[in-house]
Design a protein around this motif. Structure first.
Motif, PDB file in Angstrom:
ATOM      1  N   GLN A 122     -50.063 -95.995  39.147  1.00 11.58           N
ATOM      2  CA  GLN A 122     -49.738 -96.892  40.260  1.00 11.58           C
ATOM      3  C   GLN A 122     -49.090 -96.100  41.384  1.00 11.58           C
ATOM      4  OE1 GLN A 122     -50.311-100.375  40.806  1.00 11.58           O
ATOM      5  NE2 GLN A 122     -49.821 -99.517  42.814  1.00 11.58           N
ATOM      6  N   SER A 123     -49.627 -96.217  42.590  1.00 10.10           N
ATOM      7  CA  SER A 123     -49.034 -95.558  43.746  1.00 10.10           C
ATOM      8  C   SER A 123     -48.003 -96.474  44.403  1.00 10.10           C
ATOM      9  CB  SER A 123     -50.113 -95.189  44.764  1.00 10.10           C
ATOM     10  OG  SER A 123     -50.699 -96.355  45.308  1.00 10.10           O
ATOM     11  N   TYR A 124     -47.101 -95.884  45.162  1.00  3.96           N
ATOM     12  CA  TYR A 124     -46.117 -96.655  45.915  1.00  3.96           C
ATOM     13  C   TYR A 124     -45.652 -95.806  47.096  1.00  3.96           C
ATOM     14  CZ  TYR A 124     -42.485 -93.804  43.658  1.00  3.96           C
ATOM     15  OH  TYR A 124     -41.712 -92.752  43.225  1.00  3.96           O
ATOM     16  N   VAL A 125     -44.961 -96.429  48.031  1.00  8.08           N
ATOM     17  CA  VAL A 125     -44.432 -95.711  49.187  1.00  8.08           C
ATOM     18  C   VAL A 125     -43.234 -94.886  48.735  1.00  8.08           C
ATOM     19  CG1 VAL A 125     -43.415 -95.940  51.478  1.00  8.08           C
ATOM     20  CG2 VAL A 125     -45.224 -97.524  50.747  1.00  8.08           C
ATOM     21  N   PHE A 126     -43.198 -93.633  49.116  1.00  5.60           N
ATOM     22  CA  PHE A 126     -42.127 -92.739  48.668  1.00  5.60           C
ATOM     23  C   PHE A 126     -40.753 -93.369  48.906  1.00  5.60           C
ATOM     24  CE2 PHE A 126     -38.922 -89.514  49.257  1.00  5.60           C
ATOM     25  CZ  PHE A 126     -39.110 -88.708  48.165  1.00  5.60           C
ATOM     26  N   GLY A 127     -39.897 -93.278  47.870  1.00 15.61           N
ATOM     27  CA  GLY A 127     -38.541 -93.786  47.961  1.00 15.61           C
ATOM     28  C   GLY A 127     -38.392 -95.264  47.641  1.00 15.61           C
ATOM     29  N   ARG A 128     -39.486 -95.940  47.314  1.00 14.70           N
ATOM     30  CA  ARG A 128     -39.421 -97.385  47.080  1.00 14.70           C
ATOM     31  C   ARG A 128     -39.951 -97.748  45.691  1.00 14.70           C
ATOM     32  NH1 ARG A 128     -41.465-100.702  52.218  1.00 14.70           N
ATOM     33  NH2 ARG A 128     -40.528-102.327  50.918  1.00 14.70           N
ATOM     34  N   VAL A 129     -39.608 -96.939  44.717  1.00 12.41           N
ATOM     35  CA  VAL A 129     -40.085 -97.188  43.362  1.00 12.41           C
ATOM     36  C   VAL A 129     -39.514 -98.481  42.781  1.00 12.41           C
ATOM     37  CG1 VAL A 129     -38.231 -95.881  42.228  1.00 12.41           C
ATOM     38  CG2 VAL A 129     -40.473 -96.083  41.118  1.00 12.41           C
ATOM     39  N   ASP A 130     -38.370 -98.912  43.295  1.00 13.33           N
ATOM     40  CA  ASP A 130     -37.752-100.133  42.788  1.00 13.33           C
ATOM     41  C   ASP A 130     -38.174-101.367  43.575  1.00 13.33           C
ATOM     42  OD1 ASP A 130     -36.257 -98.945  40.706  1.00 13.33           O
ATOM     43  OD2 ASP A 130     -34.789 -98.217  42.165  1.00 13.33           O
ATOM     44  N   ASP A 131     -39.121-101.194  44.494  1.00 13.58           N
ATOM     45  CA  ASP A 131     -39.575-102.313  45.311  1.00 13.58           C
ATOM     46  C   ASP A 131     -41.037-102.671  45.058  1.00 13.58           C
ATOM     47  OD1 ASP A 131     -37.071-102.413  46.592  1.00 13.58           O
ATOM     48  OD2 ASP A 131     -37.686-100.871  48.030  1.00 13.58           O
ATOM     49  N   ILE A 132     -41.605-102.192  43.962  1.00 16.02           N
ATOM     50  CA  ILE A 132     -43.011-102.477  43.665  1.00 16.02           C
ATOM     51  C   ILE A 132     -43.157-103.936  43.252  1.00 16.02           C
ATOM     52  CG2 ILE A 132     -44.993-101.897  42.223  1.00 16.02           C
ATOM     53  CD1 ILE A 132     -43.807 -99.115  41.873  1.00 16.02           C
ATOM     54  N   LYS A 133     -44.045-104.660  43.936  1.00 16.21           N
ATOM     55  CA  LYS A 133     -44.290-106.072  43.629  1.00 16.21           C
ATOM     56  C   LYS A 133     -45.517-106.154  42.723  1.00 16.21           C
ATOM     57  CE  LYS A 133     -41.086-106.991  46.671  1.00 16.21           C
ATOM     58  NZ  LYS A 133     -39.697-107.344  46.225  1.00 16.21           N
ATOM     59  N   TRP A 134     -45.268-106.166  41.415  1.00 15.87           N
ATOM     60  CA  TRP A 134     -46.374-106.144  40.468  1.00 15.87           C
ATOM     61  C   TRP A 134     -47.269-107.372  40.628  1.00 15.87           C
ATOM     62  CZ3 TRP A 134     -46.704-101.475  38.866  1.00 15.87           C
ATOM     63  CH2 TRP A 134     -45.560-100.726  38.612  1.00 15.87           C
ATOM     64  N   GLY A 135     -46.686-108.506  41.000  1.00 15.63           N
ATOM     65  CA  GLY A 135     -47.470-109.716  41.169  1.00 15.63           C
ATOM     66  C   GLY A 135     -48.447-109.639  42.324  1.00 15.63           C
ATOM     67  N   LYS A 136     -48.207-108.707  43.263  1.00 16.43           N
ATOM     68  CA  LYS A 136     -49.090-108.535  44.411  1.00 16.43           C
ATOM     69  C   LYS A 136     -50.043-107.361  44.217  1.00 16.43           C
ATOM     70  CE  LYS A 136     -45.834-110.549  47.730  1.00 16.43           C
ATOM     71  NZ  LYS A 136     -45.103-110.360  48.995  1.00 16.43           N
ATOM     72  N   ARG A 137     -49.957-106.709  43.070  1.00 15.03           N
ATOM     73  CA  ARG A 137     -50.887-105.625  42.760  1.00 15.03           C
ATOM     74  C   ARG A 137     -52.109-106.226  42.055  1.00 15.03           C
ATOM     75  NH1 ARG A 137     -49.256-100.844  45.401  1.00 15.03           N
ATOM     76  NH2 ARG A 137     -46.995-101.053  45.709  1.00 15.03           N
ATOM     77  N   SER A 138     -52.805-105.424  41.302  1.00 12.20           N
ATOM     78  CA  SER A 138     -53.982-105.927  40.597  1.00 12.20           C
ATOM     79  C   SER A 138     -53.571-106.868  39.468  1.00 12.20           C
ATOM     80  CB  SER A 138     -54.796-104.762  40.031  1.00 12.20           C
ATOM     81  OG  SER A 138     -54.053-104.093  39.025  1.00 12.20           O
ATOM     82  N   ASP A 139     -54.540-107.644  38.991  1.00 14.57           N
ATOM     83  CA  ASP A 139     -54.270-108.534  37.865  1.00 14.57           C
ATOM     84  C   ASP A 139     -53.839-107.737  36.642  1.00 14.57           C
ATOM     85  OD1 ASP A 139     -54.428-111.174  36.474  1.00 14.57           O
ATOM     86  OD2 ASP A 139     -56.026-110.186  35.365  1.00 14.57           O
ATOM     87  N   ALA A 140     -54.404-106.537  36.496  1.00 15.31           N
ATOM     88  CA  ALA A 140     -54.026-105.685  35.359  1.00 15.31           C
ATOM     89  C   ALA A 140     -52.550-105.326  35.421  1.00 15.31           C
ATOM     90  CB  ALA A 140     -54.884-104.426  35.353  1.00 15.31           C
ATOM     91  N   LYS A 141     -52.063-104.904  36.601  1.00 15.83           N
ATOM     92  CA  LYS A 141     -50.663-104.488  36.718  1.00 15.83           C
ATOM     93  C   LYS A 141     -49.713-105.675  36.551  1.00 15.83           C
ATOM     94  CE  LYS A 141     -52.078-100.405  37.237  1.00 15.83           C
ATOM     95  NZ  LYS A 141     -52.286 -99.772  38.529  1.00 15.83           N
ATOM     96  N   ARG A 142     -50.134-106.845  37.011  1.00 16.05           N
ATOM     97  CA  ARG A 142     -49.303-108.031  36.823  1.00 16.05           C
ATOM     98  C   ARG A 142     -49.169-108.364  35.343  1.00 16.05           C
ATOM     99  NH1 ARG A 142     -50.380-113.097  35.738  1.00 16.05           N
ATOM    100  NH2 ARG A 142     -52.631-112.804  36.013  1.00 16.05           N
ATOM    101  N   ARG A 143     -50.282-108.286  34.608  1.00 17.89           N
ATOM    102  CA  ARG A 143     -50.244-108.586  33.185  1.00 17.89           C
ATOM    103  C   ARG A 143     -49.448-107.542  32.402  1.00 17.89           C
ATOM    104  NH1 ARG A 143     -54.230-112.139  31.036  1.00 17.89           N
ATOM    105  NH2 ARG A 143     -55.423-113.185  32.676  1.00 17.89           N
ATOM    106  N   VAL A 144     -49.587-106.274  32.786  1.00 18.58           N
ATOM    107  CA  VAL A 144     -48.839-105.217  32.105  1.00 18.58           C
ATOM    108  C   VAL A 144     -47.340-105.455  32.254  1.00 18.58           C
ATOM    109  CG1 VAL A 144     -48.240-102.759  32.210  1.00 18.58           C
ATOM    110  CG2 VAL A 144     -50.635-103.461  32.215  1.00 18.58           C
ATOM    111  N   ALA A 145     -46.925-105.904  33.434  1.00 20.34           N
ATOM    112  CA  ALA A 145     -45.504-106.154  33.683  1.00 20.34           C
ATOM    113  C   ALA A 145     -44.993-107.382  32.934  1.00 20.34           C
ATOM    114  CB  ALA A 145     -45.267-106.315  35.181  1.00 20.34           C
ATOM    115  N   SER A 146     -45.893-108.122  32.267  1.00 26.53           N
ATOM    116  CA  SER A 146     -45.494-109.291  31.489  1.00 26.53           C
ATOM    117  C   SER A 146     -45.221-108.957  30.028  1.00 26.53           C
ATOM    118  CB  SER A 146     -46.588-110.372  31.567  1.00 26.53           C
ATOM    119  OG  SER A 146     -46.772-110.827  32.888  1.00 26.53           O
ATOM    120  N   GLN A 147     -45.385-107.696  29.645  1.00 27.38           N
ATOM    121  CA  GLN A 147     -45.091-107.304  28.266  1.00 27.38           C
ATOM    122  C   GLN A 147     -43.627-107.578  27.943  1.00 27.38           C
ATOM    123  OE1 GLN A 147     -47.491-103.429  26.955  1.00 27.38           O
ATOM    124  NE2 GLN A 147     -46.453-103.161  28.897  1.00 27.38           N
ATOM    125  N   ALA A 148     -43.376-108.053  26.742  1.00 25.98           N
ATOM    126  CA  ALA A 148     -41.995-108.280  26.324  1.00 25.98           C
ATOM    127  C   ALA A 148     -41.302-106.945  26.102  1.00 25.98           C
ATOM    128  CB  ALA A 148     -41.970-109.108  25.042  1.00 25.98           C
TER     129      ALA A 148
END
Length: 265
Positions: A122-148
């Motif tokens: 997953q790419s992101y803007v440098f310095g903003r690793v804590d601002d990644i909006k997984w829900g606005k990324r691909s469906d795969a990344k949103r689902r991965v972020a739902s792991q318990a």
């Protein structure tokens, strides 16, 4: 040991961590060669180039994707593996045992798996690793972020009852393990770069974090306005391994053709 410690130890032992630390600087250097602000290149172009270069390098070192061998093929020549990457990157490419790291995609998102851990990019803007909006990324990344997130205490309690919790993505693809994210960022203007590995998380309230945990693997460059010369993400093996232990493993390509003029490795 924490869940993070367990994951990092397994990733080191399998060679996946060493592979990421080699591939990221080589990918950033390749992107830097192509990036042209005057041609209208923006963050979208940077992220896409990094993604394509990383995917190619990961497949190249593990014998996956377009570098996958047929069952009747015993080895790929070094001339093929060296084509398209910098000589320094090829010389420092990790050697991996046969099938040590397998290509394991999730919902069209490229992934690589070993010993119960799968890593997506997953790419992101440098310095903003804590601002990644997984829900606005691909469906795969949103689902991965739902792991318990299963802590050590829960694992210990389950063991008392003879139970074993198998982490996984809700309604996933049957991968019996934990899917992590390798988050990468590169600023071709300042030459700053970062690479993190961690378990992503969909925040449950506005100020919540987007990670259960994350670990910085690589960073470098000179901030804008800072003193000193920028440190380019040169694809050198030693530079890519400053913050992690090197893993000595064998190459997945066991034999190199005689036409390549190199010995077996």
């Amino acid at each position: 040991m924490t869940v993070e410690d367990d994951a990092l130890t397994s990733l080191r032992d399998s060679g996946l961590l060493n592979l990421l630390n080699w591939a990221a600087p080589a990918a950033f250097a390749a992107t830097d060669q192509i990036y042209d602000e005057d041609a209208g290149h923006d963050q979208g172009v940077i992220g896409y180039l990094n993604y394509k270069h990383l995917t190619d390098l990961m497949d190249r070192a593990t014998g996956n994707g377009r570098f996958e061998l047929g069952e009747d093929v015993e080895g790929t020549g070094s001339d093929v593996l060296a084509r398209g990457i910098a000589p320094e990157a090829f010389r420092s490419m990790p050697s991996l045992t046969s099938k040590a790291i397998a290509r394991n995609n999730y919902r069209q998102s490229p992934g690589w798996a070993a010993d119960g851990y799968r890593v997506l990019l997953q790419s992101y803007v440098f310095g903003r690793v804590d601002d990644i909006k997984w829900g606005k990324r691909s469906d795969a990344k949103r689902r991965v972020a739902s792991q318990a997130f299963i802590g050590q205490e829960a694992l210990f309690d389950n063991a008392d009852f003879g139970l074993q919790h198998i982490p996984g993505i809700p309604d996933g693809d049957g991968f019996a393990g934990l899917t992590l994210v390798a988050a990468h960022a590169f600023n071709p203007v300042t030459k700053q770069f970062e690479l993190y590995i961690g378990q992503s998380k969909n925040p449950v309230f506005p100020m919540d974090t987007c990670w259960h945990w994350r670990h910085l693997l690589l960073s470098g460059g000179t901030p804008a306005g800072g003193l000193g010369l920028p440190v380019s993400p040169a694809p050198l093996g030693d530079a890519a391994s400053i913050d992690v232990d090197d893993v000595v493993v064998r190459m997945k390509k066991p034999r190199v053709s005689q036409e390549a003029g190199t010995s077996n490795g």
